[in-house]
Scaffold this motif. Structure first.
Motif, PDB file in Angstrom:
ATOM      1  N   ILE A  55      -4.263   5.586  -5.921  1.00  0.00           N
ATOM      2  CA  ILE A  55      -5.401   5.921  -5.063  1.00  0.00           C
ATOM      3  C   ILE A  55      -6.143   4.632  -4.781  1.00  0.00           C
ATOM      4  CG2 ILE A  55      -7.641   7.085  -5.027  1.00  0.00           C
ATOM      5  CD1 ILE A  55      -6.340   9.339  -6.599  1.00  0.00           C
ATOM      6  N   GLU A  56      -6.389   4.366  -3.498  1.00  0.00           N
ATOM      7  CA  GLU A  56      -6.992   3.084  -3.129  1.00  0.00           C
ATOM      8  C   GLU A  56      -8.513   3.160  -3.097  1.00  0.00           C
ATOM      9  OE1 GLU A  56      -5.713   1.492   0.635  1.00  0.00           O
ATOM     10  OE2 GLU A  56      -6.751  -0.405   0.312  1.00  0.00           O
ATOM     11  N   ILE A  57      -9.134   2.183  -3.733  1.00  0.00           N
ATOM     12  CA  ILE A  57     -10.588   2.012  -3.661  1.00  0.00           C
ATOM     13  C   ILE A  57     -10.852   0.530  -3.376  1.00  0.00           C
ATOM     14  CG2 ILE A  57     -10.960   3.903  -5.307  1.00  0.00           C
ATOM     15  CD1 ILE A  57     -11.809   1.753  -7.382  1.00  0.00           C
ATOM     16  N   LEU A  58     -12.109   0.121  -3.355  1.00  0.00           N
ATOM     17  CA  LEU A  58     -12.429  -1.297  -3.152  1.00  0.00           C
ATOM     18  C   LEU A  58     -13.580  -1.683  -4.071  1.00  0.00           C
ATOM     19  CD1 LEU A  58     -11.921  -3.926  -1.559  1.00  0.00           C
ATOM     20  CD2 LEU A  58     -13.602  -3.127   0.112  1.00  0.00           C
ATOM     21  N   MET A  59     -13.277  -2.541  -5.035  1.00  0.00           N
ATOM     22  CA  MET A  59     -14.296  -2.963  -6.000  1.00  0.00           C
ATOM     23  C   MET A  59     -14.941  -4.266  -5.540  1.00  0.00           C
ATOM     24  SD  MET A  59     -12.495  -1.897  -9.627  1.00  0.00           S
ATOM     25  CE  MET A  59     -10.757  -1.964  -9.177  1.00  0.00           C
ATOM     26  N   PRO A  60     -16.153  -4.538  -6.010  1.00  0.00           N
ATOM     27  CA  PRO A  60     -16.840  -5.759  -5.576  1.00  0.00           C
ATOM     28  C   PRO A  60     -16.346  -6.998  -6.318  1.00  0.00           C
ATOM     29  CG  PRO A  60     -18.258  -4.500  -7.038  1.00  0.00           C
ATOM     30  CD  PRO A  60     -17.000  -3.688  -6.862  1.00  0.00           C
ATOM     31  N   ALA A  61     -16.608  -8.162  -5.732  1.00  0.00           N
ATOM     32  CA  ALA A  61     -16.281  -9.435  -6.382  1.00  0.00           C
ATOM     33  C   ALA A  61     -17.373  -9.844  -7.364  1.00  0.00           C
ATOM     34  CB  ALA A  61     -16.090 -10.526  -5.333  1.00  0.00           C
TER      35      ALA A  61
ATOM     36  N   LEU B 297     -15.998   2.442 -14.583  1.00  0.00           N
ATOM     37  CA  LEU B 297     -16.006   3.388 -13.456  1.00  0.00           C
ATOM     38  C   LEU B 297     -15.193   4.636 -13.795  1.00  0.00           C
ATOM     39  CD1 LEU B 297     -16.585   4.115 -10.461  1.00  0.00           C
ATOM     40  CD2 LEU B 297     -14.555   2.786  -9.851  1.00  0.00           C
ATOM     41  N   VAL B 298     -13.989   4.423 -14.306  1.00  0.00           N
ATOM     42  CA  VAL B 298     -13.123   5.559 -14.643  1.00  0.00           C
ATOM     43  C   VAL B 298     -13.754   6.407 -15.752  1.00  0.00           C
ATOM     44  CG1 VAL B 298     -10.921   6.129 -15.758  1.00  0.00           C
ATOM     45  CG2 VAL B 298     -10.963   4.611 -13.774  1.00  0.00           C
TER      46      VAL B 298
ATOM     47  N   VAL C  68     -14.639  -3.723 -14.208  1.00  0.00           N
ATOM     48  CA  VAL C  68     -15.256  -2.802 -13.238  1.00  0.00           C
ATOM     49  C   VAL C  68     -14.577  -1.439 -13.293  1.00  0.00           C
ATOM     50  CG1 VAL C  68     -15.824  -2.421 -10.806  1.00  0.00           C
ATOM     51  CG2 VAL C  68     -15.827  -4.746 -11.739  1.00  0.00           C
ATOM     52  N   ILE C  69     -13.249  -1.445 -13.260  1.00  0.00           N
ATOM     53  CA  ILE C  69     -12.527  -0.170 -13.173  1.00  0.00           C
ATOM     54  C   ILE C  69     -12.723   0.663 -14.449  1.00  0.00           C
ATOM     55  CG2 ILE C  69     -10.291  -1.063 -14.031  1.00  0.00           C
ATOM     56  CD1 ILE C  69     -10.699   1.526 -11.231  1.00  0.00           C
TER      57      ILE C  69
ATOM     58  N   LYS D 159      -4.719   8.699 -14.364  1.00  0.00           N
ATOM     59  CA  LYS D 159      -5.312   8.225 -13.112  1.00  0.00           C
ATOM     60  C   LYS D 159      -4.660   6.887 -12.763  1.00  0.00           C
ATOM     61  CE  LYS D 159      -8.777  11.134 -12.151  1.00  0.00           C
ATOM     62  NZ  LYS D 159      -8.433  12.152 -11.134  1.00  0.00           N
TER      63      LYS D 159
ATOM     64  N   LEU E 234     -13.661   4.608   1.239  1.00  0.00           N
ATOM     65  CA  LEU E 234     -12.789   3.601   1.839  1.00  0.00           C
ATOM     66  C   LEU E 234     -12.132   4.136   3.116  1.00  0.00           C
ATOM     67  CD1 LEU E 234     -11.869   0.695   1.441  1.00  0.00           C
ATOM     68  CD2 LEU E 234      -9.955   1.537   0.077  1.00  0.00           C
TER      69      LEU E 234
ATOM     70  N   PHE F  41      -9.617  10.660  -6.667  1.00  0.00           N
ATOM     71  CA  PHE F  41     -10.249  10.013  -7.808  1.00  0.00           C
ATOM     72  C   PHE F  41     -11.678  10.523  -7.976  1.00  0.00           C
ATOM     73  CE2 PHE F  41     -12.348   5.842  -9.238  1.00  0.00           C
ATOM     74  CZ  PHE F  41     -12.250   6.187 -10.569  1.00  0.00           C
TER      75      PHE F  41
ATOM     76  N   ARG G  67       0.843  -1.216   0.000  1.00  0.00           N
ATOM     77  CA  ARG G  67       0.000   0.000   0.000  1.00  0.00           C
ATOM     78  C   ARG G  67       0.868   1.251   0.000  1.00  0.00           C
ATOM     79  NH1 ARG G  67      -3.342  -1.372   4.048  1.00  0.00           N
ATOM     80  NH2 ARG G  67      -5.109  -1.807   2.675  1.00  0.00           N
TER      81      ARG G  67
ATOM     82  N   GLN H  16      -7.761  -6.687  -2.513  1.00  0.00           N
ATOM     83  CA  GLN H  16      -9.104  -7.263  -2.522  1.00  0.00           C
ATOM     84  C   GLN H  16      -9.035  -8.767  -2.712  1.00  0.00           C
ATOM     85  OE1 GLN H  16     -10.777  -8.219  -5.623  1.00  0.00           O
ATOM     86  NE2 GLN H  16     -12.948  -7.930  -5.157  1.00  0.00           N
TER      87      GLN H  16
ATOM     88  N   PHE I  68     -21.737  -2.537  -4.930  1.00  0.00           N
ATOM     89  CA  PHE I  68     -21.109  -1.222  -4.937  1.00  0.00           C
ATOM     90  C   PHE I  68     -19.588  -1.284  -4.954  1.00  0.00           C
ATOM     91  CE2 PHE I  68     -25.207  -0.829  -2.882  1.00  0.00           C
ATOM     92  CZ  PHE I  68     -25.738   0.286  -3.517  1.00  0.00           C
ATOM     93  N   THR I  69     -18.982  -0.273  -5.584  1.00  0.00           N
ATOM     94  CA  THR I  69     -17.558  -0.013  -5.392  1.00  0.00           C
ATOM     95  C   THR I  69     -17.436   1.050  -4.307  1.00  0.00           C
ATOM     96  OG1 THR I  69     -16.946  -0.532  -7.674  1.00  0.00           O
ATOM     97  CG2 THR I  69     -15.467   0.928  -6.462  1.00  0.00           C
ATOM     98  N   ILE I  70     -16.525   0.829  -3.365  1.00  0.00           N
ATOM     99  CA  ILE I  70     -16.245   1.840  -2.346  1.00  0.00           C
ATOM    100  C   ILE I  70     -15.137   2.719  -2.914  1.00  0.00           C
ATOM    101  CG2 ILE I  70     -15.616   2.244   0.065  1.00  0.00           C
ATOM    102  CD1 ILE I  70     -17.955   0.409   0.033  1.00  0.00           C
ATOM    103  N   LEU I  71     -15.438   3.997  -3.120  1.00  0.00           N
ATOM    104  CA  LEU I  71     -14.447   4.899  -3.715  1.00  0.00           C
ATOM    105  C   LEU I  71     -13.490   5.426  -2.644  1.00  0.00           C
ATOM    106  CD1 LEU I  71     -16.890   6.638  -6.202  1.00  0.00           C
ATOM    107  CD2 LEU I  71     -15.279   4.792  -6.662  1.00  0.00           C
TER     108      LEU I  71
ATOM    109  N   ILE J 135      -5.358   3.910 -10.099  1.00  0.00           N
ATOM    110  CA  ILE J 135      -6.320   3.432  -9.102  1.00  0.00           C
ATOM    111  C   ILE J 135      -5.979   1.987  -8.733  1.00  0.00           C
ATOM    112  CG2 ILE J 135      -8.773   3.204  -8.552  1.00  0.00           C
ATOM    113  CD1 ILE J 135      -8.104   5.989  -9.491  1.00  0.00           C
TER     114      ILE J 135
ATOM    115  N   GLU K 203     -23.434  -7.788  -1.664  1.00  0.00           N
ATOM    116  CA  GLU K 203     -22.042  -7.964  -1.242  1.00  0.00           C
ATOM    117  C   GLU K 203     -21.750  -6.867  -0.232  1.00  0.00           C
ATOM    118  OE1 GLU K 203     -19.275  -8.255  -4.506  1.00  0.00           O
ATOM    119  OE2 GLU K 203     -17.537  -7.970  -3.213  1.00  0.00           O
TER     120      GLU K 203
END
Lengths: 413, 413
Positions: free
Chosen positions: A67-73, A116-117, A112-113, A129, B47, B7, A58, A135, B40-43, A131, B153
């Motif tokens: 830049i940290e985010i969290l995408m779904p599975a 989103l972007v 996903v990304i 960018k 996060l 972002f 990290r 995960q 959802f994605t957590i941006l 990102i 999720e």
């Protein structure tokens, strides 16, 4: 932490299916538990290692602008259809009982990304960018094996970059290469890890893998000692040749991939339409890179190379504790507690073996668990007003007077 | 952090499907992005909130002896068969393309933790055990809605306790209740959250939920003001009555469940055979409790109650940044940078709006994003050698001389 309060216990027996060294050692020492083939629970000691690796990764991702985010599975079928990847055989699929919604469990997150972007990029001013996320990923491995090397569920860092020009992508790609080697250096596997030319898929001539040499690796690579790079046997046709210096005296080694980076160019940005207006008002499509690093796989890789016949030998950067204090008998309890408090006060993370076990068991478990420094407190050492300190990777202990223990430990850290 | 480097961007339009307040606000302010209904994605900003909630919960779990591990989402069919729960309709299922292996994606982890604990428990001396994880769960909601309240999720903390006696389970259950209220207090939702009697399933008379009162809650509860407890309408037969004091003057409210705890007794320990030898050498079965707290759901719950018509108003314990510094014009750039450095040096986490946007846009976005303290630096404030400070939940700003800014901010934190 008192060892009597840990959840884990070391095991005497190793499950039959454990063949790879990291698999055997991590299970025997109580770092992981196998729920099912290729599916593991990370136990308390193991999770401390995972968090340390995550934080190292990290930090370096943030250092290069990530830049940290969290995408779904759960990635909807329609997203995979957009890029024509729904039928790839590594996708585990699931379907809602309500309605017709189908999902592929994410083994990678371009689907996903990228859309989103697209929502956040309109002008060249919005680029580049970078990102990333850390995960849990899923991958339907045909033969999950080799412990944390090849599992159906694993933790991964994946970074995606979006650029206005290929030149900018190329520059950032080099930046990520450097960051990866910095990470492997901190993790203790830098010296045995080679930048390796690998297949670029249908969109680039090459991609790059980071291959760590180990006798039990799944891949074969050819190393050019002059350039300190390698080439994956998968892309070799005829005599292996260094792509950089054309050297043909390459060394064949087994290796395990601990990271991979790709120039995706417009492979995903085009179908999802990640377009922007450039300085001259022209509409262009962004170009992308993606950069993976398997967190749990790296834990396995470190275990695979940092060990001896007694057990694990963690590098201090990722060890679950800084120091393992063994209290060898009841008479040493009070002194152990006072040494423990001294060390903790200095911010040193101590695992204190306070269990009602024989000295032999404690010494054996300490070697198996593999914390970098072992500190012995016993009535014998205390009779000399001292304690015994030993590094896990050295043979000879040193005897240190009690009041010098903090300063000696600090020297060894 | 410079806002130009985030972002996320705030949105002008809210997607049609967003109806619940938390859903609208979190999407509009750029905390989350909806990939698909209930997914959802957590941006980046979101996060930061999630990590803060996780760390608050983690600390209190550790305080009550909890040991953190990480279990997998892929739970083999045979484990669910053992407890006769394979056919529960909330399980999303997946099947390997290789062999016949089927998995249910974990929406709860009794089927993993129970056989795991069995491996480590033999004697009464090995009990009690308190094991928890913070992990991504999956649940096939029929109608995913209400933003982070009900998604397919989500991130959850689940703690499982194993005891030698029911008395010990009962005592620990009370300990967890207290820890939960401590957590809700820190999160800022303690005052509106009620311990609520709910269905105990087929193994206990009651379970307990923690229900946060909000007009858009999915559940109906009846609150007894005398006892400060509530009862879920789902288990009410006839006239609602307080289970503790038999009061029948209860207040009906809408509420959202932000935690639930169950005495599982031997519901899972029996089928998996978590047996131990007691002090007298008798073989007994361990009794269990389980304790859930939805991390992402709590984020939604906080957003649902901490807002006004301009946007979010995060409690400082979970706010993505401590302070939002708005640089209203280019002339204020240099002074903004010097104030930023002063604050960061003091360990204060600052979001610096350095964007090329109008003052109006910056003020509006600051209200929408909802960081607890707003700091304005502009050529107008600087002409008076001062800056302007305002709490998000107060109307009147205060004018503070530049050299007092750090001490004033510290007072407000």
């Amino acid at each position: 932490m008192k060892q009597s309060e840990l959840f884990i216990k070391t095991l005497k027996e190793i499950p039959k299916e454990a063949v790879a060294l990291n698999h055997k050692l991590l299970i025997k020492a109580g770092y992981i538990d196998q729920l099912s083939s290729g599916v593991f629970t990370i136990l308390d000691l193991g999770l401390k290692v995972i968090y340390k690796i995550e934080n190292i990764v990290r930090k370096e991702m943030n250092n290069i602008g990530g830049i940290e985010i969290l995408m779904p599975a759960l990635i909807p079928r329609e997203n995979w259809k957009e890029t024509d990847r729904w039928d790839i055989d590594v996708i585990l699929k699931t379907k809602s009982n309500y309605g017709k919604k189908e999902y592929g469990l994410g083994w990678t997150h371009e689907e996903v990304i990228t859309p989103l972007v697209k929502k956040f990029i309109h002008s060249y001013k919005d680029l580049p960018k970078y990102i990333y996320q850390i995960q849990t990923k899923f991958r339907d491995e045909a033969r999950p094996k080799s412990g944390l090397f090849r599992s159906r569920e694993f933790i991964m860092k994946d970074l995606y970059s979006f650029h206005a020009t290929e030149k900018d992508l190329n520059d950032y790609y080099e930046t990520v290469k450097k960051a990866y080697f910095k990470i492997y250096g901190i993790l203790g596997i830098g010296e045995m890890t080679y930048l390796t030319y690998a297949s670029g898929g249908d969109f680039s001539k090459y991609s790059h893998e980071f291959q760590m040499v180990t006798p039990y690796g799944e891949d074969t690579i050819y190393i050019c000692d002059k350039c300190s790079i390698a080439i994956n046997a998968e892309i070799v046709e005829g005599k292996p040749t260094c792509p950089d210096c054309k050297n043909i005296n390459l060394k064949e080694e087994k290796a395990i991939e601990v990271g991979n980076i790709f120039k995706l160019k417009n492979r995903f940005s085009k179908p999802f339409g990640v377009n922007f207006t450039d300085k001259d008002g022209n509409k262009k499509t962004s170009v992308m890179g993606c950069y993976g690093l398997g967190i749990s796989r790296v834990m396995g890789a470190i275990a695979e190379v940092y060990n001896d016949k007694e057990g694990l030998r963690w590098p201090s950067s990722v060890a679950p504790y800084d120091i393992h204090m063994l209290q060898l008998d009841d008479d040493a309890k009070q002194e152990s507690e006072s040494v423990y408090k001294l060390l903790v006060k200095e911010g040193i993370d101590v695992l204190w073996d306070d269990r009602q076990e024989t000295a032999g068991t404690k010494l054996k478990d300490a070697d198996l668990i593999g914390i970098p420094i072992r500190l012995i407190v016993s009535s014998r050492t205390l009779s000399k007003k001292s304690v015994e300190l030993k590094k896990r990777d050295e043979d000879k202990p040193i005897i240190v007077s009690k009041n010098m223990v903090v300063s000696e430990v600090k020297k060894m850290l």
